[in-house]
Write an enzyme that holds these catalytic residues in place. Structure first.
Site, PDB file in Angstrom:
ATOM      1  N   SER A 270       0.847  -1.180   0.000  1.00  0.00           N
ATOM      2  CA  SER A 270       0.000   0.000   0.000  1.00  0.00           C
ATOM      3  C   SER A 270       0.885   1.233   0.000  1.00  0.00           C
ATOM      4  CB  SER A 270      -0.871   0.001   1.264  1.00  0.00           C
ATOM      5  OG  SER A 270      -1.518   1.241   1.455  1.00  0.00           O
TER       6      SER A 270
ATOM      7  N   TYR B  77      -3.020  -0.948  10.601  1.00  0.00           N
ATOM      8  CA  TYR B  77      -2.903  -1.254   9.171  1.00  0.00           C
ATOM      9  C   TYR B  77      -1.500  -0.907   8.674  1.00  0.00           C
ATOM     10  CZ  TYR B  77      -3.812  -0.904   4.129  1.00  0.00           C
ATOM     11  OH  TYR B  77      -3.751  -1.039   2.766  1.00  0.00           O
TER      12      TYR B  77
END
Length: 276
Positions: free
Chosen positions: A135, A148
């Site tokens: 990401s 996350y």
């Protein structure tokens, strides 16, 4: 030339779009997901070129079993895409204790297990390309996403190290870094109960920006999937592939800030060694 791809998390998002595009181009896909019926339409259209297996990424034994079975039944797999994951949304203090290990087990440990299970097969066949979908959040951070980010920064460090370990065997590694993308990811966020003290801070600002649309979500999953396929065809794929305009801006700014801080404290850093 037709290739065989193994992809986790194919029921929606980039995983689903990537599977669709590969099949349309004539490739073969081994797709794993939690809901077996989610790819019924693709199975009906593409038949034996789509191999499907149910897989929960937190089941460590099952990860290895499914990888072993895929290689046994398909003989050879050219590209492994570790894509499955989700986001735990909330300030670090807000997140429930029991939710922390599930986030880590899914995004980090599950990806590590998948790559480790694939390596003996890839070494034996003498070629292969691993793509880890990380990401933008593996290079930059936003309030509300601490857990996350922990998993994405963690898997980037793991993959960068593995890339060095497997290069002598002719194996390739690419860490894919999509930014905010127009998929179902937002709907799958697990949200922590709100602590009011955080509502008037940067934490609350991010929450409100996401809710009112001020937080830009511009990434096109179709373009991203196509870019991943193109990279898999290249002779010298990059270690990292950032995807999206905002991703480029965010990662560049983060790297520049880190380098500036390193230089600002260079005098302290260099003074820490023995002088003899």
């Amino acid at each position: 030339m037709s290739k065989t791809w193994f992809i986790t998390g194919t029921s929606s998002g980039i995983g689903r779009v990537l599977t669709e595009q590969l099949l349309e181009r004539g490739h073969r896909v081994a797709a794993t997901l939690r809901r077996m019926d989610a790819l019924d339409d693709l199975k009906a259209r593409h038949g034996d070129r789509l191999w499907i297996a149910a897989l929960e990424m937190t089941d460590r034994k099952a990860v290895r079993q499914i990888v072993d079975r895929a290689f046994a039944e398909l003989s050879e797999i050219d590209v492994i895409v570790s894509n499955a994951g989700y986001g735990l949304f909330g300030a670090a203090e807000e997140v429930a204790e029991d939710d922390i290990p599930h986030q880590i087990d899914t995004n980090l440990t599950g990806s590590i297990d998948l790559i480790r299970a694939s390596l003996p097969h890839l070494r034996a066949q003498g070629h292969g390309h691993i793509m880890q979908v990380a990401s933008e959040g593996g290079q930059v951070t936003y309030p509300n996403f601490s857990l996350y980010h922990a998993t994405k920064w963690g898997i980037e460090g793991f993959c960068e190290t593995v890339a060095k370990e497997i290069a002598p065997f002719g194996l390739k590694m690419t860490i894919v870094e999509p930014g905010a993308t127009r998929t179902e990811f937002g709907a799958s966020l697990k949200r922590a109960p709100v602590i009011e003290a955080y509502e008037q801070s940067v934490v609350g600002d991010v929450r409100r920006a996401i809710e009112n649309g001020a937080f830009a979500i511009n990434g096109d999953p179709s373009k991203m999937a196509a870019a991943m396929i193109d990279i898999a065809e290249s002779e010298n794929p990059p270690l990292r592939l950032a995807l999206g305009g905002n991703t480029y801006v965010g990662i560049r700014a983060a790297l520049e800030a880190r380098l500036a801080e390193l230089e600002a404290y260079k005098h302290v850093t260099l003074a820490m060694d023995f002088l003899d």
